[in-house]
Design an enzyme around this catalytic site. Structure first.
Site, PDB file in Angstrom:
ATOM      1  N   TYR A  24      -5.172 -16.785  -3.123  1.00 17.56           N
ATOM      2  CA  TYR A  24      -3.707 -16.725  -3.222  1.00 17.56           C
ATOM      3  C   TYR A  24      -3.203 -15.355  -2.766  1.00 17.56           C
ATOM      4  O   TYR A  24      -2.230 -15.256  -2.000  1.00 17.56           O
ATOM      5  CB  TYR A  24      -3.292 -16.995  -4.671  1.00 17.56           C
ATOM      6  CG  TYR A  24      -1.795 -17.076  -4.883  1.00 17.56           C
ATOM      7  CD1 TYR A  24      -1.058 -18.111  -4.322  1.00 17.56           C
ATOM      8  CD2 TYR A  24      -1.129 -16.132  -5.666  1.00 17.56           C
ATOM      9  CE1 TYR A  24       0.320 -18.199  -4.521  1.00 17.56           C
ATOM     10  CE2 TYR A  24       0.235 -16.214  -5.872  1.00 17.56           C
ATOM     11  CZ  TYR A  24       0.950 -17.249  -5.307  1.00 17.56           C
ATOM     12  OH  TYR A  24       2.314 -17.326  -5.507  1.00 17.56           O
ATOM     13  N   SER A  27       4.653 -12.924  -3.841  1.00 19.43           N
ATOM     14  CA  SER A  27       4.110 -12.674  -5.179  1.00 19.43           C
ATOM     15  C   SER A  27       3.579 -11.251  -5.248  1.00 19.43           C
ATOM     16  O   SER A  27       3.165 -10.674  -4.234  1.00 19.43           O
ATOM     17  CB  SER A  27       2.980 -13.663  -5.465  1.00 19.43           C
ATOM     18  OG  SER A  27       2.244 -13.295  -6.609  1.00 19.43           O
TER      19      SER A  27
END
Length: 245
Positions: free
Chosen positions: A159, A146
């Site tokens: 995250y 990501s």
């Protein structure tokens, strides 16, 4: 079956295959001739996947497995060796968002869980499957990451940290294999119409972002023997831009 058969005769593992990107990538790989080893915890989703793959003329082996069970990953590796003796690709797609929260408010349990799935499980896959991947003439490993690994936005610390750790591990692993036929790369899908995205950005209109079906071919392109890059970050959000990790 599709006319493109660049994966004919190849064996590919796809994790997180019961829904979203993993589900549609598994279908795409099967359409292109691969035998797909589909891994997920959700048996119903795997059965739906198998139905679609068979309807397209492809083949799959379903593996209901919790990736946080490292011993189960090792048993799977042995089973792949016993049946095929090699592995041509790993699409390490499974992951979790974790808790969006100030770092100081995160619970140790949530941190452990996110790192165990997003980082440790991928290490266990590499540890178990690398000998099989090195039996391939063009082994390919693709980790799904990501842009959060670089943006590190407030409240996304957990995250972001897991994806940054994954990228760092992938970079080192790619360097270790620079002189082998095994290539390791990382892909950022960008905003995609998945359950994780809906949880992360609940106010977003899902019709404004791509469906996993639309980007699945780009994921499987990275598993193809024709994709010769190693140690790269492939950003589908930026038109597939390829840059060093």
């Amino acid at each position: 079956m599709t006319e493109q058969q660049d994966l004919a005769g190849r064996v590919i593992v796809v994790t997180g295959a019961s829904r979203g990107i993993g589900y549609f990538s598994a279908i795409e790989a099967a359409k292109r001739g691969a035998h797909v080893i589909a891994i997920a915890r959700t048996v119903g989703g795997l059965e739906d996947l198998d139905d679609e793959i068979q309807a397209a003329g492809g083949s799959a082996t379903l593996v209901p497995l919790d990736l946080m069970d490292g011993d189960a990953i090792d048993r799977m590796g042995r089973a792949i060796f016993d049946r095929w003796g090699k592995l041509d690709g790993l699409l390490a797609n499974a992951g979790m968002l974790g808790t969006i929260s100030p770092v100081s408010h995160l619970s140790p349990k949530d941190v452990d869980k996110a790192f165990n799935l997003n980082v440790i499980a991928n290490f266990r896959l590499v540890r178990s499957l690398e000998p099989l991947l090195k039996q391939s003439d063009a082994g390919r490993v693709v980790f799904v990451s990501s842009s959060s690994a670089y943006s590190c936005k407030p409240y996304w610390g957990l995250y972001a940290a897991t994806k940054a750790a994954l990228n760092a591990m992938a970079k080192s692993y790619a360097g270790e294999n620079a002189n082998t036929p095994l290539n390791i790369n990382v892909v950022n899908p960008g905003p995609t119409r998945t359950q994780m995205r809906a949880k992360a950005v609940p106010g977003e209109d899902p019709e404004t972002i791509p469906h996993p079906r639309e980007i699945a071919p780009k994921f499987i392109d990275l598993i193809s023997p024709d994709f010769a890059e190693n140690g790269q970050f492939v950003d589908l959000k930026d038109n597939g831009k390829v840059s060093p990790l």
